[in-house]
Design an enzyme around this catalytic site. Structure first.
Site, short mmCIF file in Angstrom:
data_model
loop_
_atom_site.label_atom_id
_atom_site.label_comp_id
_atom_site.label_asym_id
_atom_site.label_seq_id
_atom_site.Cartn_x
_atom_site.Cartn_y
_atom_site.Cartn_z
N ASP A 108 0.88 -1.17 0.00
CA ASP A 108 0.00 0.00 0.00
C ASP A 108 0.91 1.21 0.00
O ASP A 108 1.43 1.61 1.04
CB ASP A 108 -0.90 -0.02 1.23
CG ASP A 108 -1.77 1.24 1.35
OD1 ASP A 108 -1.79 2.05 0.41
OD2 ASP A 108 -2.42 1.40 2.40
N LYS A 158 3.14 11.40 -3.54
CA LYS A 158 2.12 10.70 -4.30
C LYS A 158 1.11 11.67 -4.92
O LYS A 158 0.52 11.37 -5.97
CB LYS A 158 1.41 9.71 -3.37
CG LYS A 158 0.31 8.87 -4.01
CD LYS A 158 -0.24 7.88 -2.99
CE LYS A 158 -1.43 7.10 -3.53
NZ LYS A 158 -1.93 6.12 -2.52
N GLU A 208 -7.14 0.53 -4.39
CA GLU A 208 -7.10 0.39 -2.94
C GLU A 208 -8.41 -0.15 -2.35
O GLU A 208 -8.39 -1.08 -1.53
CB GLU A 208 -6.70 1.73 -2.30
CG GLU A 208 -5.24 2.08 -2.57
CD GLU A 208 -4.91 3.54 -2.30
OE1 GLU A 208 -5.80 4.28 -1.82
OE2 GLU A 208 -3.76 3.95 -2.56
N ASP A 247 -12.69 4.77 1.76
CA ASP A 247 -11.23 4.81 1.90
C ASP A 247 -10.75 6.26 1.94
O ASP A 247 -10.62 6.91 0.89
CB ASP A 247 -10.59 4.05 0.74
CG ASP A 247 -9.07 3.96 0.85
OD1 ASP A 247 -8.50 4.51 1.82
OD2 ASP A 247 -8.45 3.35 -0.03
#
Length: 520
Positions: free
Chosen positions: A8, A70, A171, A193
């Protein structure tokens, strides 16, 4: 055989797990920590430290310490989101040769892929030390709402880090796989999420090892970082109000406030108030040291957080509608991401769905656990589990007048291949430029431009006489390939759309060598 792990690769933190076919192990470092900060700090001579050591450097050398890289990966430099982030970071963000966003530290330019590769190398080494075997393969997760360029950039980061990326996995889908591994009943679930930098919601149907994503929606610029910044901006206002000093451009002081903001946010998950005390914050206009103190309570935090939570719920409502379900038909809601520990988030989710969300799985680890299970399935060719994901946004080509002709609609199951026939728009036209866009608007200017290419050597003819077949193919990683074929001659041209912005093979090879030198 080398081992395959699940990673992850998060905005704020990253996690690596391993599944041996029997049990899943979330891998800890030598200090027993399973959560690894996605932070890279550059020292003199381009040496780097990663993880907790790097995060400690943020408070005294923020201009050399990269966090949340990211958020930049696969992004165009001139996008509104990148321009907003530029105002918030203590390190520089500059335009790359592909109009991509790159990072400037100590006069050196780095790609987000390169920074992410450092995090991946750190995770790879941590796993190898714990498992006592080489780790050369991984399933790496990305937000469901990542576009094609962001997915390819993540693959590039893995290649630079010396990892074979077996699959790019969304994810929420990974989290659902981890949940379904323990719960075999047939059901509809929502995966909420909310991570450090992104928000996704996916609605899935689970039955007998079959995981079908019905809809997905998200916001790649909504996450824990934004809650931290909301508190930080309030603290900056408090400093100005009580000390008459604007510290919005004092990056060391701002980094101290942001660290305190994150700690206060965490404290308010379990306590009614958070006491913030920052000795030696900065000096005022007279050269006197400011020792900052402030009390933040849950009511204050609610006022700051409510606009962000409302954005989350708006996205959730959209996903439910697109899945053509009601909230009553969704049996369970799985919370993923460290931000979902926040009581305000849990309250909002419970209110929307009318039931208590699932909290039995560790929200920080569940995504990497699902990725590890999928890594095992792929490496051992286990066909008992089937993942049927969807494309998160519509894809199409530009037509005359600045409009879009959609070829693959949002929430289409992948892998998929679909085509449309187009004709020339001018007399004696000898080439056609195919411009590819992603988004839900019917107008090009309101969508994301992904790339273009040209089909040449078309026979001169009257407009509308020559037909061109445009085909979109999306693979299991969610990566798009587009081709155009002259129906009269059979000549064709194709490209992966990411090639317009991706790193070249020579760039990746050079970065691979450089990154390992910096990490050693």
């Amino acid at each position: 055989m080398s081992l395959a792990v699940g990673i992850d690769l998060g905005t704020s933190n990253s996690v690596v797990s391993y599944f041996d076919g029997d049990k899943v192990q979330t891998i800890a470092d030598k200090e027993g920590r399973t959560i690894h900060p996605s932070v890279v700090a550059y020292g003199y001579g381009n040496t780097t430290v990663v993880g907790y050591r790097a995060k400690q450097q943020m408070s005294y050398a923020p201009e050399n310490t990269i966090s949340s890289a990211k958020r930049l990966i696969g992004q165009h430099f001139d996008s509104p989101e990148i321009q907003r982030i530029r105002k918030l970071t203590s390190w520089g963000i500059v335009k790359g040769i592909h109009n991509d966003a790159r990072i400037r530290v100590q006069g050196q330019i780095y790609t987000p892929q390169e920074v992410s590769a450092h995090v991946l190398i750190h995770l790879k080494k941590t796993a190898e030390e714990a498992l006592h075997k080489p780790v050369n393969q991984a399933v790496i997760t990305v937000p469901a709402y990542f576009n094609d360029q962001q997915r390819q950039a993540t693959r590039d980061a893995a290649e630079i880090a010396g990892l074979e990326c077996l699959r790019i996995l969304n994810e929420p889908t990974a989290a659902a796989l981890a949940y379904g591994h323990q719960n075999k009943t047939t059901q509809h679930i929502a995966v909420f999420d909310l991570g450090g930098g992104t928000f996704d919601i996916s609605i899935l149907r689970i039955k007998d090892g079959f995981y079908e994503v019905l809809s997905t929606a998200g916001d790649t610029f909504l996450g824990g970082d934004d809650f931290d910044w909301a508190i930080t901006e309030e603290l900056i206002r408090q400093v100005k109000q009580h000390h008459g000093l604007d510290i919005s451009k004092r990056y060391v002081a701002q980094a101290k406030l942001r660290k305190a903001a994150e700690e206060a946010k965490i404290t308010l998950s379990t306590e009614p108030t958070a006491q913030l005390a920052i000795p030696s914050l900065t000096r005022n206009k007279n050269g006197e040291m400011i020792h900052f103190q402030h009390t933040l309570n849950r009511r204050d935090f609610r006022a700051l957080a409510t606009p962000l939570i409302d954005r989350c719920i708006e996205v959730v409502s959209k996903a439910i509608q697109e899945a053509q379900l009601s909230t009553l038909q969704v049996e369970n809601c799985l919370l993923v991401g460290g931000m979902t520990r926040t009581p305000l988030i849990r309250e909002a989710v419970e209110k929307f769905f009318g039931r208590t969300p699932i909290s039995s799985l560790n929200p920080d680890e569940v995504v990497s656990v699902g990725a590890a299970i999928q890594a095992y399935n792929l490496q051992h060719q286990n066909n008992e589990t089937v993942l049927l994901d969807v494309t998160p946004q519509s894809l199409g080509v530009a037509t005359q007048g600045g409009f879009i002709s959609t070829i693959i609609t949002k929430n289409t199951s992948i892998p998929v291949e679909q085509s449309q026939i187009f004709t020339t728009t001018r007399d004696n036209q000898t080439e056609v430029r195919i411009k590819v866009y992603q988004g839900e608007s019917g107008k090009t200017k309101e969508n994301t431009f992904l790339g273009d290419f040209v089909l040449k050597d078309i026979r001169p003819a009257l407009r509308g006489e020559i037909e061109v077949r445009v085909t979109f193919q999306i693979d299991a990683d969610g990566i798009l390939q587009v081709s155009a074929k002259n129906e009269e001659t059979g000549s064709a041209v194709s490209m992966y759309i990411e090639e317009a912005n991706k790193l070249s093979q020579s760039e990746k090879n050079n970065l691979k060598e450089t990154v390992y030198e910096e990490s050693s």
